[in-house]
Design an enzyme around this catalytic site. Structure first.
Site, PDB file in Angstrom:
ATOM      1  N   ARG A   3      50.963  29.368  25.971  1.00 53.39           N
ATOM      2  CA  ARG A   3      50.921  30.614  26.755  1.00 53.39           C
ATOM      3  C   ARG A   3      52.097  31.541  26.458  1.00 53.39           C
ATOM      4  NH1 ARG A   3      47.869  30.909  31.728  1.00 53.39           N
ATOM      5  NH2 ARG A   3      45.918  29.856  31.283  1.00 53.39           N
TER       6      ARG A   3
ATOM      7  N   ARG B 278      52.406  37.012  30.791  1.00 60.39           N
ATOM      8  CA  ARG B 278      52.979  37.918  31.798  1.00 60.39           C
ATOM      9  C   ARG B 278      54.494  37.889  31.941  1.00 60.39           C
ATOM     10  NH1 ARG B 278      48.633  35.787  35.996  1.00 60.39           N
ATOM     11  NH2 ARG B 278      49.212  34.012  34.723  1.00 60.39           N
TER      12      ARG B 278
ATOM     13  N   ARG C 244      48.671  44.816  28.411  1.00 61.65           N
ATOM     14  CA  ARG C 244      47.654  44.291  29.320  1.00 61.65           C
ATOM     15  C   ARG C 244      47.163  45.387  30.271  1.00 61.65           C
ATOM     16  NH1 ARG C 244      44.791  43.261  32.786  1.00 61.65           N
ATOM     17  NH2 ARG C 244      44.449  41.397  34.029  1.00 61.65           N
TER      18      ARG C 244
ATOM     19  N   ASP D 196      41.037  32.929  25.369  1.00 62.76           N
ATOM     20  CA  ASP D 196      41.017  31.993  26.485  1.00 62.76           C
ATOM     21  C   ASP D 196      39.975  30.926  26.202  1.00 62.76           C
ATOM     22  OD1 ASP D 196      42.250  31.966  29.427  1.00 62.76           O
ATOM     23  OD2 ASP D 196      40.237  31.120  29.502  1.00 62.76           O
TER      24      ASP D 196
ATOM     25  N   TYR E 175      34.698  23.803  34.508  1.00 67.50           N
ATOM     26  CA  TYR E 175      34.533  25.189  34.989  1.00 67.50           C
ATOM     27  C   TYR E 175      33.049  25.530  35.136  1.00 67.50           C
ATOM     28  CZ  TYR E 175      39.537  25.988  34.249  1.00 67.50           C
ATOM     29  OH  TYR E 175      40.910  25.929  34.331  1.00 67.50           O
TER      30      TYR E 175
END
Ligand code: CP3
Length: 348
Positions: free
Chosen positions: A27, A31, A40, A77, A155
């Site tokens: 990652r 952010r 973003r 992702d 998921y």
């Protein structure tokens, strides 16, 4: 020469202990970086960013430019795969991903696509890889990735926050459904990783973030079996592309996983004891396993944690420095700078 590939021993490259320890972070594009937040917000949504080759490539390269990491991981992702297979996906601000679920055999008809590499979104991902490769310094490695079938299946099956009991219960109660989903996901994962390799990925990593939810019996069925199928199939088609397997939370199953699957590198989460890490490292290069929370602490505490890992694992040239899970959005940039500098200057 690419440092990661040397550690993995590709092309019979000579390994020497004078070499630097390769470092990248899961990652790493994200952010905690102001330049990421800027792109973003320009992209509007997370998925717009993933499917815009220019912007995706830009954020993929940001941490390489800033910190000089040895590898770039393509910005994407693990959940774009079920989306490409036909399920609706949304990333809600502050909530994380919301994926359309399949809860019964009849709902399997929601999966429509035959070959994910043909859909436009994935064409954009491959374009982003090619663009990144063209702009990446030659000594840096480009990593493609996918989720492992079990993790993607959790998921699809609606495991809310991957609630361990909920997902395990479905695995016991509806084995036919889980098997069908895993088979479909496995088949498309092989194609998608192949697409990424053909677009320029030097290495691919399989993220099995939820492998730790399973009992040993279910782990054999839903982690080992499908992951072996993917690795064997990729090895046959792309024998020169190394595979990193990261069975997060596998705990007591790590050794069995490594023996059964024989990936080129084994990713270690932050719960793996260093004594066990050393045993695994005698068999294959290891990647990991600093607790991401450590990077929120003071430098003297970071240093203690780094010394523990480096003194145990950096002695041989079979180590890729990484975290034991993704970097946290609240990580101070100066701590990442300190980390890279410390690993670069560590004397074996
Ligand atoms: O830099 C990199 O490592 C490459 C990009 C990458 C992302 N997700 C970008 C991302 C990678 C390799 C992933 C993998 C991923 N995605 C996993 C496996 C690794 C793990 O963390 O266990 C999983 C389980 C996912 C699913 C996912 N994506 C969740 C649960 C979330 C929400 C939580 C969060 O951190 O926000 C995401 C969103 C996501 N994926 C973000 C990023 C940078 C944050 C969204 C944003 O910036 O708007």
């Amino acid at each position: 020469m690419k440092l990661l590939l040397e550690v993995i021993g590709v092309n019979n490259s000579k390994t020497s202990l004078n070499q630097q320890i390769p470092i990248w972070l899961m990652r790493q594009a994200g952010r905690y970086l102001p330049e990421y937040r800027e792109v973003r917000s320009k992209a509007g949504s997370f998925l717009n960013l993933c499917y815009n080759p220019d912007l995706a490539s830009t954020v993929t390269l940001q941490p390489i430019t800033r910190f000089g990491f040895d590898a770039a991981i393509i910005f994407s992702d693990i959940l774009v795969l079920p989306q490409a297979m036909g399920l609706q996906l949304e990333f809600k601000e502050g909530e994380g991903p919301v994926l359309e679920n399949i809860l019964s055999l009849t709902e399997l008809n929601k999966i429509a696509v035959k070959d994910v590499t043909d859909i436009w979104e994935f064409q954009k991902v491959y374009e982003a890889l090619a663009l990144t490769k063209a702009n990446l310094p030659v000594d840096k490695t480009l990593i493609g990735f996918a989720g492992s079938p079990w993790t993607v299946a959790t998921y699809i099956l609606g495991g809310k926050n991957q609630d361990a009991d909920y997902t395990r219960k479905i695995a016991y109660e509806q084995p036919e459904l889980v098997n069908k989903i895993i088979d479909l996901v496995s088949e498309q994962t092989i194609l998608h990783l192949g697409g990424q390799i053909e677009a320029g990925a030097d290495i691919v990593q399989l993220f099995d973030s939820w492998s730790g939810l399973l009992t040993p019996v279910l782990f054999d069925e839903y982690v080992i079996k499908p992951t072996k199928k993917i690795i064997d199939s990729l090895k046959q088609k792309y024998p020169n592309t190394p595979i990193i397997a990261f069975p997060r939370g596998a705990g007591m199953q790590y050794q069995k996983f490594l023996t059964a699957l024989n990936p080129d590198v084994i990713g270690l989460d932050y719960m793996v004891p260093l004594e066990q890490a050393k045993i695994l490292q005698q068999q294959k290069p290891v990647q990991g396993n600093l607790d991401p929370l450590i990077l929120l602490l003071t430098k003297d505490k970071i240093k203690i944690a780094l010394d523990q890992i480096l003194e145990n694992l950096a002695g041989q040239n079979r180590f890729i420095f990484n975290l034991g899970h993704g970097i946290l959005p609240s990580t101070p940039i100066e701590n990442v700078e300190f980390l890279v500098d410390y690993v670069r200057n560590f004397k074996r």
